[in-house]
Scaffold this active site. Sequence first.
Site, PDB file in Angstrom:
ATOM      1  N   PRO A  66      10.174   0.843  -4.743  1.00 58.79           N
ATOM      2  CA  PRO A  66       9.432   0.019  -3.782  1.00 58.79           C
ATOM      3  C   PRO A  66       7.983  -0.176  -4.205  1.00 58.79           C
ATOM      4  CG  PRO A  66      10.842   1.538  -2.611  1.00 58.79           C
ATOM      5  CD  PRO A  66      10.953   1.901  -4.069  1.00 58.79           C
ATOM      6  N   CYS A  67       7.499  -1.414  -4.009  1.00 62.35           N
ATOM      7  CA  CYS A  67       6.207  -1.783  -4.594  1.00 62.35           C
ATOM      8  C   CYS A  67       5.139  -2.105  -3.570  1.00 62.35           C
ATOM      9  CB  CYS A  67       6.409  -3.015  -5.488  1.00 62.35           C
ATOM     10  SG  CYS A  67       7.111  -4.435  -4.584  1.00 62.35           S
ATOM     11  N   GLN A  68       5.433  -1.981  -2.267  1.00 63.51           N
ATOM     12  CA  GLN A  68       4.465  -2.423  -1.267  1.00 63.51           C
ATOM     13  C   GLN A  68       3.134  -1.701  -1.366  1.00 63.51           C
ATOM     14  OE1 GLN A  68       7.617  -1.670  -0.788  1.00 63.51           O
ATOM     15  NE2 GLN A  68       8.615  -3.054   0.651  1.00 63.51           N
ATOM     16  N   ASN A  75       8.703  -4.242 -11.390  1.00 59.02           N
ATOM     17  CA  ASN A  75       7.776  -4.062 -10.283  1.00 59.02           C
ATOM     18  C   ASN A  75       6.838  -5.255 -10.167  1.00 59.02           C
ATOM     19  OD1 ASN A  75       6.232  -2.408  -8.229  1.00 59.02           O
ATOM     20  ND2 ASN A  75       7.608  -0.850  -9.087  1.00 59.02           N
TER      21      ASN A  75
END
Length: 377
Positions: free
Chosen positions: A90-92, A129
């Site tokens: 996850p890249c948030q 990503n």
Amino acid sequence: MFDKFGFENSAAPCAVDLFCGAGGFSIGLERAGFDIRLAVDSWHLAVQSYARNFSHPVICADLSVMSGGEILSKANTKRGEVDLVVGGPPCQGFSIQRIGSDYDLRNSLVMDFARLVDEIAPRIFIMENVPGLLGKRGRALFEAFLVSVGKSGYEVEAHVVNAADFGVAQLRRRVVILGRRRGEAHSLEMPRPTCDPRSYLTVQDAIGDLAPPTLPKAQPSDPLHRQTRMSELNLERLRHIPPGGGMEDLPIRLRVDCHKAGADKIGHRNVYGRLASDRPAGTITARFDSFTRGKFAHPIEDRNITLREGARLQSFPDHFCFVGNQEDIACQIGNAVPPLLGEALARAVRKALNSSCSVKDHILEQTEIGLPSGTSD
């Protein structure tokens, strides 16, 4: 002789897909002829979607606490025997759209990916990503990742790619990190683009053949091609927006308060927008089901694009099934690696692995001795 994937006949290389989501990357892996031994994700709905579309094992598990040994056991293989590990943690936490502190607990999942690479010891790994990983928010984490996988015995390259270069009807920039185990007899290279700006697939190319969607209360033939509800105010706003336009095309009276300031004070301009038929879409995000979050309205019709249209713009095939409500499915689609991009990357790895096999076979023929085991230590 060549197999149906266009490669010289040989045993299918094996892969493991971590942070697999609904399975965008796995579609590409299968199309390139990989034997996917296992896929893992922590979101139960994405795992259910994945299980609907693939026959190999997928498990719902938290990769921050799962060991490489557990993954290898469930994949029925041993350390050093997996050809390819892929993953998109996850890249948030370091998205360029993020507001607030640079710290985000999800950032640590990038280091968990590095840990799992060390414990699984694949011949090659790919991590996908957002470009922010190489920017101000992500730079320290990226450098820590490089140190970690370097100590595990990998040579690493980072590339910024655009999904549109590989036949996706979407301008989607992503960082692709390729890792190759030192001592391997192959040359791993990024795939060459199959399209350029003059030949990019457009929104019309991707969704132009779809019939108008069914109304919200109607029983649709395709559950993903249902028109989403829109308030009267948003319908009025949308009628003012031309193809390719957005918030700045709205009369001041129809703008939300934060957009009524001077032009030099407005952030996040690409909201309340329409797609343009003759150009690729912008990045399809996890909230593409609402045109208030980006340029996600239909180019001509006064409506948001449907989930099916979003899936098309991500290059998902129409037969792919998703589990969940509208918001859940939009998130699964928007967070996925576009299958066509995944396929291009997988084919590049397959080419490298095939060249490695050819070199090793030649050495065996010439020397009639065994090959070194080749671990990551």
